[in-house]
Design a protein around this motif. Structure first.
Motif, short mmCIF file in Angstrom:
data_model
loop_
_atom_site.label_atom_id
_atom_site.label_comp_id
_atom_site.label_asym_id
_atom_site.label_seq_id
_atom_site.Cartn_x
_atom_site.Cartn_y
_atom_site.Cartn_z
N VAL A 110 0.85 -1.18 0.00
CA VAL A 110 0.00 0.00 0.00
C VAL A 110 0.89 1.24 0.00
O VAL A 110 1.87 1.31 0.75
CB VAL A 110 -0.93 0.01 1.23
CG1 VAL A 110 -1.70 1.32 1.32
CG2 VAL A 110 -1.89 -1.17 1.17
N SER A 111 0.58 2.20 -0.84
CA SER A 111 1.39 3.41 -0.96
C SER A 111 1.20 4.32 0.25
O SER A 111 0.08 4.75 0.55
CB SER A 111 1.01 4.17 -2.24
OG SER A 111 1.60 5.45 -2.26
N LEU A 157 -9.23 0.22 1.89
CA LEU A 157 -9.81 0.75 0.67
C LEU A 157 -8.93 0.41 -0.54
O LEU A 157 -9.44 0.13 -1.63
CB LEU A 157 -9.97 2.26 0.79
CG LEU A 157 -10.60 2.99 -0.39
CD1 LEU A 157 -12.05 2.55 -0.58
CD2 LEU A 157 -10.53 4.51 -0.17
N ARG A 158 -7.62 0.41 -0.33
CA ARG A 158 -6.68 0.16 -1.42
C ARG A 158 -6.44 -1.33 -1.68
O ARG A 158 -5.65 -1.67 -2.56
CB ARG A 158 -5.36 0.89 -1.14
CG ARG A 158 -5.48 2.37 -1.43
CD ARG A 158 -4.47 3.23 -0.69
NE ARG A 158 -4.66 4.63 -1.08
CZ ARG A 158 -5.63 5.41 -0.60
NH1 ARG A 158 -6.51 4.92 0.27
NH2 ARG A 158 -5.75 6.67 -1.01
N LEU A 159 -7.12 -2.19 -0.94
CA LEU A 159 -7.04 -3.62 -1.22
C LEU A 159 -8.07 -4.06 -2.25
O LEU A 159 -8.12 -5.24 -2.63
CB LEU A 159 -7.26 -4.42 0.08
CG LEU A 159 -6.26 -4.15 1.22
CD1 LEU A 159 -6.56 -5.07 2.40
CD2 LEU A 159 -4.82 -4.32 0.77
N ASP A 160 -8.89 -3.11 -2.69
CA ASP A 160 -9.90 -3.38 -3.74
C ASP A 160 -10.83 -4.54 -3.38
O ASP A 160 -11.15 -5.38 -4.22
CB ASP A 160 -9.21 -3.67 -5.08
CG ASP A 160 -8.47 -2.46 -5.62
OD1 ASP A 160 -8.94 -1.33 -5.38
OD2 ASP A 160 -7.42 -2.64 -6.27
N GLY A 161 -11.25 -4.60 -2.14
CA GLY A 161 -12.21 -5.61 -1.72
C GLY A 161 -11.59 -6.94 -1.34
O GLY A 161 -12.30 -7.87 -0.95
N ARG A 162 -10.27 -7.06 -1.45
CA ARG A 162 -9.60 -8.31 -1.09
C ARG A 162 -9.20 -8.30 0.38
O ARG A 162 -9.04 -7.25 0.99
CB ARG A 162 -8.35 -8.51 -1.94
CG ARG A 162 -8.58 -8.50 -3.45
CD ARG A 162 -7.28 -8.81 -4.18
NE ARG A 162 -7.45 -8.69 -5.62
CZ ARG A 162 -7.11 -7.62 -6.34
NH1 ARG A 162 -6.57 -6.58 -5.72
NH2 ARG A 162 -7.28 -7.59 -7.64
#
Length: 297
Positions: A110-111, A157-162
């Motif tokens: 994650v950035s 949020l940055r895991l795109d639902g994973r």
């Protein structure tokens, strides 16, 4: 209470999506961060009192009688501006610390910059924006208090639902896939020959000075990270023989045996840059391609 009111009363907390160990880490760092901000704000008042006492005792700063005892001749240098600057830096430091923890713990990337951009006020351009805009920015930064739950929200949020595990594998798969495919030609740079996957391209390098030196290229290192995960089921756990290949050590032999592995036998390097991975069965070779390299670009 009607249905809409019941939904409105439900508070979804990021804490429910992380482990107790993660929560403990975040809470301890939240407390330490808040304490640091609070103490540095108190230090501003202490520093102001120190300066006031100096001025009362020694008078005009421009006079020959005056000497500033608060300026460090070697080492620590304190000023109100420096303290305020440090307070503003603490917000960024806290965000970075929490993001780095989750990245390291769950092997995701994650950035930090993206999370900071989402949670911190945007700094005005000192050349284009007004002084009033800059004053308002610093006012917001001085009163800001970042919550770890907001940081975790941005990470998830940055895991795109994973899940974290799913995201870690997705990133690993993408590295392996990108390393093994020519995206420009939309073609694989590998082929399976029964129990062996042959990587044809620039996957290794051979040099001969005083002795033979074999190294694998970065693309092959990414594939080997996937291979280690395929063998162990764990991220960043490398069986015997993997660490030297993935690290910065050269091999004196073109053949590296994986004596502790169940699924893969050895890696063979060739002077033309080709690398062969020999598995213990055709099924394992085929499965590695399907799960880690992909069958379409």
């Amino acid at each position: 209470m009607d249905l809409l009111e019941k939904f409105a009363a439900v508070e979804v907390k990021a804490d429910n999506r992380i482990s107790e160990k993660d929560k403990f880490y975040c809470e301890q760092h939240q407390a330490a961060y808040k304490a640091a901000v609070s103490m540095f704000k108190e230090l501003i008042f202490v520093w102001a009192d120190m300066q006031k006492q100096q001025d009362e005792l020694l008078g005009d700063k421009q006079g020959t009688f005056y000497h500033n005892y608060l300026v460090a001749r070697d080492g620590l240098s304190i000023s109100e501006d420096a303290i305020k600057k440090h307070i503003e830096a603490l917000h960024s430091d806290f965000i970075g610390t929490v993001v780095h923890y989750f990245n390291a713990t769950y092997h995701v990337t994650v950035s930090v910059s993206d999370v900071k951009e989402a949670l911190l006020p945007k700094e005005p351009d000192r050349w284009r924006d007004s002084k009033e805009a800059m004053r308002e920015y610093h006012k917001q930064m001085q009163s800001l208090s970042v919550r770890y739950s907001d940081i975790v929200d941005q990470i998830i949020l940055r895991l795109d639902g994973r899940s974290f595990a799913e995201q870690a594998f997705q990133e690993l798969y993408e590295k392996c896939h990108n390393a093994a495919w020519n995206t420009y030609k939309q073609e694989p740079e590998f082929e399976r020959k029964k129990d062996t996957i042959r990587f044809s391209g620039y996957f290794c390098k051979h040099e001969c000075w005083m002795r033979d030196q074999w190294t694998v290229q970065d693309s092959m290192k990414n594939i080997l990270c996937g291979l280690a995960h395929y063998e162990t089921g764990v991220h960043n756990l490398f069986p015997l023989g993997f660490s030297d290949l993935i690290g910065y050590r050269d091999s004196e032999s073109d053949l590296v045996e994986f004596t502790t592995c169940e699924k893969v036998k050895h890696l063979k390097m060739f002077k033309n840059g080709r690398v062969d991975l020999k598995f213990t069965s055709e099924r394992y070779a085929e499965e590695f391609i399907e799960k880690y390299l992909g069958t379409v670009c």
